[in-house]
Design a protein around this motif. Structure first.
Motif, mmCIF file in Angstrom:
data_model
loop_
_atom_site.group_PDB
_atom_site.id
_atom_site.type_symbol
_atom_site.label_atom_id
_atom_site.label_comp_id
_atom_site.label_asym_id
_atom_site.label_seq_id
_atom_site.Cartn_x
_atom_site.Cartn_y
_atom_site.Cartn_z
ATOM 1 N N ASN A 74 -0.411 4.750 -15.427
ATOM 2 C CA ASN A 74 -0.497 5.398 -14.282
ATOM 3 C C ASN A 74 -1.400 5.097 -13.272
ATOM 4 O O ASN A 74 -1.317 5.198 -12.186
ATOM 5 N N PHE A 75 -2.235 4.417 -13.655
ATOM 6 C CA PHE A 75 -3.227 3.480 -12.806
ATOM 7 C C PHE A 75 -2.693 2.760 -11.818
ATOM 8 O O PHE A 75 -2.906 2.875 -10.475
ATOM 9 N N PHE A 76 -1.638 2.122 -11.998
ATOM 10 C CA PHE A 76 -1.057 1.010 -10.966
ATOM 11 C C PHE A 76 -0.354 2.299 -10.001
ATOM 12 O O PHE A 76 -0.318 1.812 -8.751
ATOM 13 N N LYS A 77 0.364 3.372 -10.791
ATOM 14 C CA LYS A 77 1.115 4.276 -9.797
ATOM 15 C C LYS A 77 0.053 4.796 -8.778
ATOM 16 O O LYS A 77 0.340 4.925 -7.611
ATOM 17 N N ALA A 78 -0.820 5.257 -9.336
ATOM 18 C CA ALA A 78 -2.005 6.081 -8.488
ATOM 19 C C ALA A 78 -2.514 5.003 -7.197
ATOM 20 O O ALA A 78 -2.925 5.383 -6.321
ATOM 21 N N SER A 79 -2.705 3.675 -7.840
ATOM 22 C CA SER A 79 -3.197 2.855 -6.729
ATOM 23 C C SER A 79 -2.152 2.366 -5.802
ATOM 24 O O SER A 79 -2.515 2.419 -4.501
ATOM 25 N N LEU A 80 -0.877 2.234 -5.971
ATOM 26 C CA LEU A 80 -0.068 1.595 -5.051
ATOM 27 C C LEU A 80 0.790 2.852 -4.343
ATOM 28 O O LEU A 80 1.424 2.906 -3.273
ATOM 29 N N VAL A 124 1.440 11.348 0.534
ATOM 30 C CA VAL A 124 2.162 10.371 1.325
ATOM 31 C C VAL A 124 3.422 10.598 1.497
ATOM 32 O O VAL A 124 4.006 10.723 0.338
ATOM 33 N N PRO A 125 4.027 10.984 2.636
ATOM 34 C CA PRO A 125 5.648 11.231 2.866
ATOM 35 C C PRO A 125 6.079 9.930 2.168
ATOM 36 O O PRO A 125 5.735 8.922 2.390
ATOM 37 N N TRP A 126 7.217 10.136 1.417
ATOM 38 C CA TRP A 126 7.929 8.953 0.635
ATOM 39 C C TRP A 126 8.313 7.776 1.444
ATOM 40 O O TRP A 126 8.257 6.744 1.234
ATOM 41 N N PRO A 127 8.845 8.271 2.892
ATOM 42 C CA PRO A 127 9.286 6.962 3.541
ATOM 43 C C PRO A 127 8.034 6.181 3.811
ATOM 44 O O PRO A 127 8.159 4.778 4.072
ATOM 45 N N LEU A 128 6.956 6.702 4.041
ATOM 46 C CA LEU A 128 5.709 5.862 4.523
ATOM 47 C C LEU A 128 5.085 4.864 3.388
ATOM 48 O O LEU A 128 4.630 3.992 3.803
ATOM 49 N N TYR A 129 5.637 5.189 2.121
ATOM 50 C CA TYR A 129 5.242 4.108 0.948
ATOM 51 C C TYR A 129 5.849 2.649 1.197
ATOM 52 O O TYR A 129 5.302 1.811 0.971
ATOM 53 N N LEU A 130 7.140 2.560 1.989
ATOM 54 C CA LEU A 130 7.389 1.308 2.312
ATOM 55 C C LEU A 130 6.192 0.611 3.426
ATOM 56 O O LEU A 130 6.305 -0.602 3.305
ATOM 57 N N ILE A 131 5.523 1.242 4.084
ATOM 58 C CA ILE A 131 4.261 0.527 4.718
ATOM 59 C C ILE A 131 3.086 0.756 3.680
ATOM 60 O O ILE A 131 2.132 -0.165 3.721
ATOM 61 N N VAL A 132 2.959 1.844 3.121
ATOM 62 C CA VAL A 132 1.543 2.086 2.519
ATOM 63 C C VAL A 132 1.326 1.182 1.245
ATOM 64 O O VAL A 132 0.443 0.834 1.015
ATOM 65 N N THR A 133 2.438 1.176 0.433
ATOM 66 C CA THR A 133 2.452 0.500 -0.913
ATOM 67 C C THR A 133 2.000 -0.842 -0.734
ATOM 68 O O THR A 133 1.248 -1.561 -1.553
ATOM 69 N N PRO A 134 2.720 -1.793 0.300
ATOM 70 C CA PRO A 134 2.392 -3.077 0.519
ATOM 71 C C PRO A 134 0.914 -3.318 0.928
ATOM 72 O O PRO A 134 0.130 -4.297 0.271
ATOM 73 N N ILE A 135 0.574 -2.454 1.725
ATOM 74 C CA ILE A 135 -1.088 -2.219 1.920
ATOM 75 C C ILE A 135 -1.941 -2.361 1.011
ATOM 76 O O ILE A 135 -3.091 -2.767 1.110
#
Length: 283
Positions: free
Chosen positions: A170-176, A181-192
């Motif tokens: 879950n460490f990687f999930k919590a980090s990435l 955060v609204p789920w569509p923004l994960y497309l931007i937030v996760t790579p960053i």
């Protein structure tokens, strides 16, 4: 202005001031020859052309580690309830790391757990940094990428280990995928988050230490080689400039001592902070 910006800027302006005296052809015709990056790739003198080749910088590193081990052995071989001078100095140094880095960033419980790693890292970095101002050695053991890179990798591995041991996968999930955060923004937030957390952290740790030590060495070589040039080569009234360059050399030597200690503190403290971030449930 921060040291990583200040030192290269000072070096650049100093080189511009001395440019009229410099020679570019390397012919050795009496012109001023400034510092170059070739000083960081000295020729080997032991086990040449083998994987175990030893050059001047490797020897400086061996000396720094040997002196560090010797100091700790001398200071701890006869531990007493009422400490002597050597034991007191070591206890103060170790206490500084514990109170200001380990406990300060991780808290007492986790700080005690990671204290051996952080103390080793702090004293190793400071010992190898200080060799840059020791006469006869004159270059920091951290001024070549090897040691900063190894230390950054160790910090990175411990960061990942601490996160997995505390939170599991879950460490990687919590980090990435930060919470809230609204789920569509994960497309931007996760790579960053991936780049900043798992790539830039070890890279910036290594480069911050490396570039500070390179810039400091270049400044000192510039000042003292310019002093030698003005005093023994330029002659005449130009000899008076040697007073200024020598004075700047001593000033920058004191400055480099402060930078050596500061960079050891920054490197170790950031390592502790990264470990702390891996231990929190959400970050």
């Amino acid at each position: 202005m921060h040291a990583p910006i200040l030192e290269p800027a000072l070096l650049y302006h100093a080189l511009n001031l001395l440019a009229p005296f410099a020679t570019d052809d390397g012919s050795g015709d009496g012109g001023f020859t400034g510092p170059s990056l070739s000083e960081f790739v000295p020729p080997g003198f032991l086990f040449v052309d083998t994987p175990f080749e030893i050059n001047r910088i490797m020897m400086v590193r061996f000396i720094a580690v040997a002196v560090l081990i010797l100091l700790f052995w001398l200071g701890t071989r006869r531990m007493r309830m009422i400490p002597g001078r050597g034991q007191s100095l070591l206890e103060m140094a170790v206490g500084f790391v514990q109170s200001n880095i380990a406990d300060g960033a991780l808290g007492k419980e986790e700080g005690k757990r990671f204290m051996p790693l952080l103390a080793t890292m702090f004293f190793m970095v400071i010992a190898m940094n200080i060799t840059g101002i020791v006469p006869g050695l004159n270059i920091a053991g951290t001024a070549v990428i090897g040691v900063p890179l190894v230390l950054a990798v160790v910090a990175y591995v411990v960061f990942i280990y601490a996160g997995i041991k505390k939170q599991g996968m879950n460490f990687f999930k919590a980090s990435l995928f930060p919470a809230g955060v609204p789920w569509p923004l994960y497309l931007i937030v996760t790579p960053i988050e991936f780049v900043s957390t798992f790539i830039l952290r070890p890279v910036t740790l290594a480069l911050r230490l490396l570039m500070n030590m390179i810039a400091g060495h270049m400044l000192l070589v510039l000042c003292f080689s310019a002093t030698q040039f003005f005093l023994f080569t330029a002659g005449g009234l130009f000899g008076l400039f040697s007073i200024g360059t020598l004075a700047f050399g001593f000033i920058f030597t004191i400055f480099e001592l402060l930078v050596a200690v500061l960079q050891a503190y920054v490197f170790t403290f950031l390592t502790a902070v990264y470990i702390q971030l891996a231990l929190v449930e959400e970050h």
